[in-house]
Scaffold this active site. Structure first.
Site, PDB file in Angstrom:
ATOM      1  N   SER A   7       3.044 -18.542   8.978  1.00 49.58           N
ATOM      2  CA  SER A   7       3.660 -18.927  10.253  1.00 49.58           C
ATOM      3  C   SER A   7       3.077 -20.235  10.750  1.00 49.58           C
ATOM      4  CB  SER A   7       3.440 -17.830  11.292  1.00 49.58           C
ATOM      5  OG  SER A   7       3.829 -18.321  12.554  1.00 49.58           O
ATOM      6  N   HIS A  32       7.572 -19.502   7.931  1.00 47.85           N
ATOM      7  CA  HIS A  32       8.037 -18.810   9.144  1.00 47.85           C
ATOM      8  C   HIS A  32       7.894 -19.743  10.344  1.00 47.85           C
ATOM      9  CE1 HIS A  32       8.788 -15.046  11.424  1.00 47.85           C
ATOM     10  NE2 HIS A  32       7.897 -15.479  12.297  1.00 47.85           N
ATOM     11  N   ASP A  34       8.369 -20.012  14.440  1.00 48.12           N
ATOM     12  CA  ASP A  34       8.470 -19.228  15.674  1.00 48.12           C
ATOM     13  C   ASP A  34       8.968 -20.078  16.829  1.00 48.12           C
ATOM     14  OD1 ASP A  34       7.406 -16.556  15.006  1.00 48.12           O
ATOM     15  OD2 ASP A  34       5.606 -17.685  14.466  1.00 48.12           O
ATOM     16  N   MET A  36       9.963 -20.100  20.714  1.00 52.97           N
ATOM     17  CA  MET A  36       9.771 -19.320  21.957  1.00 52.97           C
ATOM     18  C   MET A  36      10.261 -20.123  23.149  1.00 52.97           C
ATOM     19  SD  MET A  36       5.890 -18.044  21.339  1.00 52.97           S
ATOM     20  CE  MET A  36       5.359 -17.358  19.763  1.00 52.97           C
ATOM     21  N   HIS A  65      12.438 -17.487  13.394  1.00 54.81           N
ATOM     22  CA  HIS A  65      12.318 -16.308  14.261  1.00 54.81           C
ATOM     23  C   HIS A  65      12.535 -16.767  15.700  1.00 54.81           C
ATOM     24  CE1 HIS A  65       9.291 -13.018  15.873  1.00 54.81           C
ATOM     25  NE2 HIS A  65      10.534 -12.821  16.296  1.00 54.81           N
ATOM     26  N   MET A  67      12.553 -16.174  19.423  1.00 51.78           N
ATOM     27  CA  MET A  67      12.106 -15.313  20.522  1.00 51.78           C
ATOM     28  C   MET A  67      12.655 -15.930  21.796  1.00 51.78           C
ATOM     29  SD  MET A  67       8.321 -14.650  19.051  1.00 51.78           S
ATOM     30  CE  MET A  67       8.539 -15.973  17.873  1.00 51.78           C
ATOM     31  N   MET A 136       8.093  -6.245  14.638  1.00 50.19           N
ATOM     32  CA  MET A 136       6.990  -6.907  15.343  1.00 50.19           C
ATOM     33  C   MET A 136       5.822  -5.927  15.419  1.00 50.19           C
ATOM     34  SD  MET A 136       7.635 -10.087  16.207  1.00 50.19           S
ATOM     35  CE  MET A 136       5.971 -10.209  16.826  1.00 50.19           C
ATOM     36  N   GLY A 141       5.020 -13.500  21.247  1.00 52.02           N
ATOM     37  CA  GLY A 141       4.671 -14.543  22.205  1.00 52.02           C
ATOM     38  C   GLY A 141       3.425 -15.331  21.835  1.00 52.02           C
ATOM     39  N   PHE A 142       2.537 -14.699  21.087  1.00 49.36           N
ATOM     40  CA  PHE A 142       1.278 -15.365  20.767  1.00 49.36           C
ATOM     41  C   PHE A 142       0.817 -15.020  19.362  1.00 49.36           C
ATOM     42  CE2 PHE A 142       1.571 -14.412  25.253  1.00 49.36           C
ATOM     43  CZ  PHE A 142       1.330 -15.658  25.834  1.00 49.36           C
ATOM     44  N   GLY A 143       0.167 -15.984  18.718  1.00 57.74           N
ATOM     45  CA  GLY A 143      -0.478 -15.714  17.443  1.00 57.74           C
ATOM     46  C   GLY A 143      -1.850 -15.104  17.693  1.00 57.74           C
ATOM     47  N   GLY A 144      -2.465 -14.636  16.639  1.00 52.91           N
ATOM     48  CA  GLY A 144      -3.853 -14.184  16.706  1.00 52.91           C
ATOM     49  C   GLY A 144      -4.092 -12.872  17.424  1.00 52.91           C
ATOM     50  N   ASP A 174       5.525  -8.827  11.205  1.00 57.13           N
ATOM     51  CA  ASP A 174       5.044 -10.052  11.851  1.00 57.13           C
ATOM     52  C   ASP A 174       4.070  -9.704  12.970  1.00 57.13           C
ATOM     53  OD1 ASP A 174       4.772 -12.602  12.894  1.00 57.13           O
ATOM     54  OD2 ASP A 174       6.848 -12.774  13.589  1.00 57.13           O
ATOM     55  N   GLY A 175       2.841 -10.171  12.817  1.00 61.96           N
ATOM     56  CA  GLY A 175       1.834 -10.010  13.864  1.00 61.96           C
ATOM     57  C   GLY A 175       0.601  -9.276  13.379  1.00 61.96           C
ATOM     58  N   GLY A 176      -0.528  -9.975  13.381  1.00 65.52           N
ATOM     59  CA  GLY A 176      -1.794  -9.344  13.015  1.00 65.52           C
ATOM     60  C   GLY A 176      -1.902  -8.948  11.552  1.00 65.52           C
ATOM     61  N   GLY A 196       0.089 -15.792  10.246  1.00 61.14           N
ATOM     62  CA  GLY A 196      -0.254 -17.032  10.941  1.00 61.14           C
ATOM     63  C   GLY A 196      -1.732 -17.318  10.831  1.00 61.14           C
ATOM     64  N   SER A 197      -2.501 -16.710  11.721  1.00 61.13           N
ATOM     65  CA  SER A 197      -3.949 -16.957  11.768  1.00 61.13           C
ATOM     66  C   SER A 197      -4.643 -16.672  10.445  1.00 61.13           C
ATOM     67  CB  SER A 197      -4.601 -16.075  12.827  1.00 61.13           C
ATOM     68  OG  SER A 197      -3.809 -16.033  13.968  1.00 61.13           O
TER      69      SER A 197
HETATM   70  C1  DX5 Z   1       4.166 -13.917  17.397  1.00 61.63           C
HETATM   71  C2  DX5 Z   1       4.900 -14.629  16.276  1.00 61.63           C
HETATM   72  C3  DX5 Z   1       4.182 -14.563  14.981  1.00 61.63           C
HETATM   73  C4  DX5 Z   1       2.837 -15.219  14.953  1.00 61.63           C
HETATM   74  C5  DX5 Z   1       1.978 -14.358  14.091  1.00 61.63           C
HETATM   75  O1  DX5 Z   1       4.982 -13.807  18.495  1.00 61.63           O
HETATM   76  O2  DX5 Z   1       6.179 -14.079  16.090  1.00 61.63           O
HETATM   77  O3  DX5 Z   1       4.989 -15.061  13.910  1.00 61.63           O
HETATM   78  O4  DX5 Z   1       2.842 -16.525  14.462  1.00 61.63           O
HETATM   79  O5  DX5 Z   1       0.674 -14.784  14.193  1.00 61.63           O
HETATM   80  P1  DX5 Z   1      -0.531 -13.953  13.598  1.00 61.63           P
HETATM   81  O6  DX5 Z   1      -0.282 -13.799  12.128  1.00 61.63           O
HETATM   82  O7  DX5 Z   1      -1.712 -14.826  13.915  1.00 61.63           O
HETATM   83  O8  DX5 Z   1      -0.568 -12.631  14.315  1.00 61.63           O
HETATM   84 ZN    ZN Z   2       7.281 -14.721  14.178  1.00 62.86          ZN
END
Ligand code: DX5
Ligand code: ZN
Length: 215
Positions: A7, A32, A34, A36, A65, A67, A136, A141-144, A174-176, A196-197
């Site tokens: 991501s 990917h 994102d 928003m 993606h 959002m 999800m 809304g946020f990475g990490g 997607d996420g964590g 992502g992270s």
């Molecule tokens: C969150 C995004 C994700 C995000 C994932 O709203 O949709 O795609 O980039 O980030 P990580 O992998 O760090 O959770």
């Molecule tokens: Zn995403």
């Protein structure tokens, strides 16, 4: 082996070209993206101008993606910018069937994303029309953020729905996502791991992608 979709949200925004080239040279098949809007989700990421720039160097499948509210207003833009998969949120679409048909008519693959609180069975009537379901595993809304464990049960239930109906719909999570939970996710039925992270914040992103791929 799962498809890996790093991501871009977690990349260094001063060096997006470098991040794209890294993905091009890696074992990851997708990138990917994102988007928003600060309305559907509390955060604003980036929009069409950034995608217009990065898509010039990206050679991998573009997995966008959205959002955002009213995704029908922007689907054509993303088709023109080369999106291969366009995913809209179940919770943002009052006329989801129409959104899905629009995405396909524009020549893209259609995905639907589910927030952590949305049950997979709500997709029963639309599933045969979908190319992908994005589960999800954090609140968007946020990475990490930290992976929500219940997502594993949702993925397993969705895998049963897809198999029982003889469908080939992809499941994306997607996420964590990390090397620590990737194998469990794949065992539960995931086809595509978004990371992502755990990729871009890793000391060695290339090695992180390889490790996820082996999950
Ligand atoms: C969150 C995004 C994700 C995000 C994932 O709203 O949709 O795609 O980039 O980030 P990580 O992998 O760090 O959770
Ligand atoms: Zn995403």
């Amino acid at each position: 082996m799962p498809i890996i979709a790093p991501s871009l949200l977690a990349a260094d925004f001063l060096n997006l070209e470098q991040a794209c080239r890294l993905v091009n040279e890696s074992a990851a098949e997708w990138l990917h993206i994102d988007i928003m809007d600060g309305r559907f989700v509390p955060n604003i990421s980036f929009g069409q101008p950034v995608l217009e720039a990065v898509q010039k160097v990206v050679t991998k499948t573009l997995d966008v993606h959205l959002m955002i509210e009213e995704p029908e207003r922007y689907a054509e833009d993303f088709a023109k910018l080369g999106a291969n998969y366009l995913t809209v949120h179940f919770e943002a679409c009052r006329h989801l069937h129409r959104n899905v048909q629009q995405i396909k008519a524009l020549g893209m693959k259609a995905g639907v994303a589910l927030n952590p609180h949305t049950p997979v069975h709500l997709l029963e009537d639309i599933l045969p029309d979908l190319d992908m379901v994005l589960v999800m595993s954090v609140n968007p809304g946020f990475g990490g953020q930290k992976f929500i464990p219940h997502s594993l049960e949702k993925i397993a239930a969705l895998r049963r729905m897809i198999n029982d109906n003889g469908l080939s719909t992809l499941i994306e999570v997607d996420g964590g996502v990390t090397t620590g939970n990737a194998a469990q996710l794949v065992a539960a039925g995931v086809d595509v791991l978004v990371a992502g992270s755990s990729v871009f914040r890793a000391a060695d992103p290339m090695a992180a992608i390889d490790a996820l791929k082996k999950a």
